[in-house]
Structures are given as structure tokens and as C-alpha cells.
Write a protein that holds these residues in place. Structure first.
Motif, PDB file in Angstrom:
ATOM      1  N   ALA A  20       0.821  -1.204   0.000  1.00 57.62           N
ATOM      2  CA  ALA A  20       0.000   0.000   0.000  1.00 57.62           C
ATOM      3  C   ALA A  20       0.860   1.262   0.000  1.00 57.62           C
ATOM      4  CB  ALA A  20      -0.940   0.005   1.205  1.00 57.62           C
ATOM      5  N   SER A  40      -1.421  -4.274   2.541  1.00 60.11           N
ATOM      6  CA  SER A  40      -2.861  -4.499   2.620  1.00 60.11           C
ATOM      7  C   SER A  40      -3.179  -5.892   2.107  1.00 60.11           C
ATOM      8  CB  SER A  40      -3.608  -3.453   1.793  1.00 60.11           C
ATOM      9  OG  SER A  40      -4.994  -3.707   1.801  1.00 60.11           O
ATOM     10  N   ASN A  45      -4.847  -4.549   7.286  1.00 59.38           N
ATOM     11  CA  ASN A  45      -3.632  -3.830   6.940  1.00 59.38           C
ATOM     12  C   ASN A  45      -2.597  -4.031   8.033  1.00 59.38           C
ATOM     13  OD1 ASN A  45      -4.809  -2.911   4.642  1.00 59.38           O
ATOM     14  ND2 ASN A  45      -5.189  -0.850   5.383  1.00 59.38           N
ATOM     15  N   ILE A 221      -8.822  -0.285   1.107  1.00 60.49           N
ATOM     16  CA  ILE A 221      -9.838  -0.704   2.067  1.00 60.49           C
ATOM     17  C   ILE A 221     -11.232  -0.559   1.482  1.00 60.49           C
ATOM     18  CG2 ILE A 221     -10.942  -0.107   4.255  1.00 60.49           C
ATOM     19  CD1 ILE A 221      -8.436  -1.672   4.628  1.00 60.49           C
TER      20      ILE A 221
END
Length: 442
Positions: A20, A40, A45, A221
Motif C-alpha cells: 500500500a 494491505s 492492513n 480498504i
């Protein structure tokens, strides 16, 4: 001496991760345990710590790229004496699973009829399964490039970009069990029971952007949430029902004890622990609600682990209260406060996010009075507790002002029917309406 840093395995069922954000750059000096990157996965995460002290000499995997567990992502020129070998950094043969367990329903959607026995021996990550289902990819015809021949998301993306596989049919004539299996396009497709391919949540649309419009990039996300919601609505036939409960006694009791409880325990006593306590007691009476659809069977879970929704500024997380049926109202309240605090601090672990068997969603916290929640797959149902409002109610042919709340249940109609869900909601309602001064908090 250059040390190889590999993509770690962030959980038992995680087979790949996405870089990420890099927290270092080439030339930076790092100490052992310093964070190198934010990774991620489909579940959570996490930061990847440095295993040695030294200087970053090369970043192999760019930000935004998804790679399999054990893939080389970074070189560090070691400055200390303790060197970590590639074998030590990589998952060993005993501890590193070469496959990941997913719901049998999802596996069935990707297993070809003619190769069911062979495909049963290989499993796929949720990300690979979703991508294959969304694009009609037959995983039995995909050569994996991951560890142990595992199929990664990049393998599926290459096929999608090349356009070399046609979408699989959604209906196949049933072949008698005694008939010999014939290798045809039809026999390589999912069975007739598989639903049509779900629309991809990450499909781009040609939406005009006018002057002054704000374009918000989709975070990892948010994309994960979108994919899971699409998957849930696609796979599970949702049904919905609701009951109204009179929680006047609960409101009065909680108002009487909340200040002393806070002073004594240091924990806020909200309404949610009482609702969860009522739910877990009802789940013990109706264990079928605490179950999962598994294709050719229904798995009724022994443990009662309650998922709760916790919102942050940019996403909605669903940590889990483990063994909620063994906790008192106080124990549940303490678990809620702890999980909420760690969610907002970004300190949730894989363990915190896994193992949920039923979800209680507190939509009433922001004033909602009626909602139709999406099931938290692979669970069979989800309950939304709406806002408690004062309403005129007829009691003994007289009108009284009472504190009322709506309890909204979404259910997977493959597993559950209206009768059992209605009885379950009535049990929750009865338990809530019986709360009073004699209710035990400990």
C-alpha cells in the motif's frame, strides 16, 4: 551483505499482499524492527518490520502491486552482525500453507464438473476467487506462478487482460452419475446451481466529470469493502424481517447504573452490550442462526463470536468479540470499548478480524430507525439495532409513551427460513423487554 526482505504471511489464510505504501526509500538507514512498508491484504492492513539493521539498497516491488507470500520485495545492505537468510524470512514448508481455505460455496463456483476431484486438492485466496468469478475465469485452466504452483491474483489478471478465456456458462445440463465424464466446454464450467457471474465491484464506468466535481480515489480498504458487499449480495439470497421491542425498562435501568459503572470500571455502559447479550442468549436457543452455508452442507458453529461494525474516517471495520456467550454484560462492554479503540488507532490484528459467526450492527448510533443490512459473508444473518425512540404505544387499551426500538434481521435464505428467524427475533425481543433492576451486569 545484502539481506532479502520477503512478503510476509500476515495470517494463516493469507497468500498474497499489496504494497500500500513504502515507508522507506533507497538509501535510507533502518534499524531492526523499523517499519518498512504498509501492506494491505483481504483481511487487514499491517506494517512490515525490518528484520535487520542496515541501508535500503533496492525496492523491488512498487506501491500498489500485489505479490504472493514469500516474494522478494526489498534489499537491505546489512550493517549489523545478525543476518536473516531468505529461508528464515520465508514461511517454512511446515508452517506455510500452500493453500487457503475459503467457503465451500465459493470453491464450488470455481470447480469444473469434470475436474472436481483434482480441484478439491487446491484452494484459492478470496481475492483470486472473487476475481475469477467476476470475470468468468475457469481456475482449472490457469497455471499458477506462486509458491508451490499456487494461483495468484496476477495470474488471473494476465488472463483477463489477454482475453484468452471465454466467460463460463451459467447453466450446464445435469449428467447422470453413471455416465462417463466427457471433457467438453460444458463439463469444464460450474454446475447449474451456480449463480450468474457477479458484477465486478472494481469495474470502471464512463461517468462525466464536470467542472467543480470532486474525484475521490478508491482506497484499498474501500475496494475490499466494495468487493465483499458485491460478493455477499451476489451469492446469498437476502431476505429481511423486523420486530419492534419495548426497551423502556432497559433505558431506565441503564440510566440508573451507567455513571456508577463508569466510575467503578472505567468503561462506558452503552445500550449495545445489552443487545449483544440478548442476541447471544437467543443464538444458544436457535443455533441454526449461528451457521454458514457450505454448498453441500450447512455448518452450525459451536462458538458464538459476534462481529461488530466500527467506523473510522475512511472505512468500516468489523472486529470480533470472541466467545461472546461466555461474557457478562460487563465483559461485552469491555470488549467493545477495547476493539473500538484499537480500530480507530489502526492496531487491529488478523485475530481481531477473523472468526465471526454472527454480526450485530449498531445503526441506531447515528439515528437510523430502519435499515436492511448486507450479510457479512459467510455468516448466515446480520442484526441491525436501530435508534431507541419514544413512541405512543397502546398498553391495556391505553396510550403510553414508551422507548421503542426496531430490530432488523437480514438472512441468507439458503440457510434460514422466516419461521426460525421470527422465533429468534421474538426471543431477542423478550429478553430485552425483561431487562430490569434484577439484571446482572457481571
Amino acid at each position: 551483505m545484502a539481506t532479502k526482505v520477503l512478503m510476509p504471511q500476515l495470517g494463516e489464510s493469507v497468500t498474497e499482499g499489496t504494497i500500500a505504501k513504502w515507508l522507506v526509500k533507497v538509501g535510507d538507514t533502518v534499524n531492526k524492527y523499523d517499519p518498512l512498508a504498509e501492506v494491505s491484504t483481504d483481511k487487514v492492513n499491517a506494517e512490515v518490520p525490518s528484520t535487520v539493521s542496515g541501508r535500503v539498497t533496492e525496492i523491488v516491488v512498487p506501491e500498489g502491486e500485489t505479490v504472493a507470500v514469500g516474494t522478494l520485495i526489498l534489499y537491505i545492505e546489512e550493517g549489523g552482525t545478525a543476518a536473516l537468510t531468505e529461508q528464515a524470512a520465508a514461511p517454512d514448508a511446515k508452517s506455510a500453507p500452500t493453500s487457503v481455505s475459503v467457503s465451500p460455496a465459493a470453491v464450488d463456483a470455481a470447480v469444473p464438473a469434470a475436474g472436481a476431484e483434482q480441484r478439491a486438492k487446491q484452494r484459492f485466496s478470496p481475492a483470486v476467487m472473487r476475481l475469477a468469478q467476476e470475470n468468468g475465469i475457469d481456475l482449472s485452466r490457469v497455471a499458477g506462478t506462486g509458491l508451490g504452483g499456487r494461483i495468484t491474483r496476477k495470474d488471473v489478471e494476465k488472463i483477463i487482460q489477454a482475453g484468452k478465456q471465454q466467460p463460463v456458462p451459467t447453466a450446464v445440463p445435469t449428467q447422470p452419475a453413471s455416465a462417463p465424464a466427457v471433457e467438453t466446454e460444458a463439463s469444464a464450467a460450474p454446475s447449474a446451481l451456480v449463480a450468474p457471474t457477479a458484477p465486478a465491484a472494481n469495474v470502471t464506468y464512463d461517468i462525466p466529470v464536470a467542472s467543480g466535481d470532486q474525484v475521490v480515489p478508491v482506497t484499498l480498504i474501500r475496494r475490499t469493502i466494495a468487493n465483499r458487499m458485491v460478493q455477499s449480495k451476489h451469492e446469498a439470497p437476502h431476505a429481511w424481517t423486523m420486530v419492534e421491542a419495548d426497551v423502556t425498562n432497559l433505558v431506565n435501568y441503564r440510566n440508573q447504573v451507567k455513571d456508577e459503572f463508569k466510575k467503578k470500571e472505567g468503561v462506558n455502559l452503552t445500550f449495545l452490550p445489552f443487545f449483544i447479550k440478548a442476541v447471544v442468549e437467543a443464538l444458544k436457543e436457535f443455533p441454526m442462526i449461528n451457521s454458514t452455508w457450505a454448498g453441500d452442507k450447512i455448518v452450525v458453529k459451536k462458538n458464538i463470536n459476534i462481529s461488530i461494525a466500527v467506523a473510522t474516517e475512511d472505512a468500516l471495520y468489523v472486529p470480533v468479540i470472541k466467545d461472546a456467550d461466555q461474557k457478562s454484560v460487563y465483559g461485552i462492554a469491555k470488549s467493545i470499548e477495547d476493539l473500538a479503540a484499537r480500530t480507530r488507532a489502526g492496531k487491529l490484528t488478523m485475530e481481531d478480524m477473523s472468526g465471526g459467526t454472527f454480526t450485530v450492527n449498531n445503526t441506531g448510533s447515528f439515528g437510523s430507525v430502519l435499515s436492511m443490512p448486507i450479510i457479512n459473508s459467510p455468516q448466515a444473518a446480520i442484526l441491525s439495532v436501530e435508534s431507541i425512540v419514544k413512541s405512543p404505544v397502546v398498553i391495556n387499551d391505553m396510550i403510553a409513551i414508551r422507548s421503542m426500538v426496531n430490530l432488523c434481521l437480514s438472512l441468507d435464505h439458503r440457510v434460514l427460513d422466516g419461521l426460525i428467524c421470527g422465533r429468534f427475533l421474538q426471543s431477542v425481543k423478550q429478553k430485552l423487554e425483561n431487562i430490569g433492576p434484577d439484571t446482572r451486569l457481571y
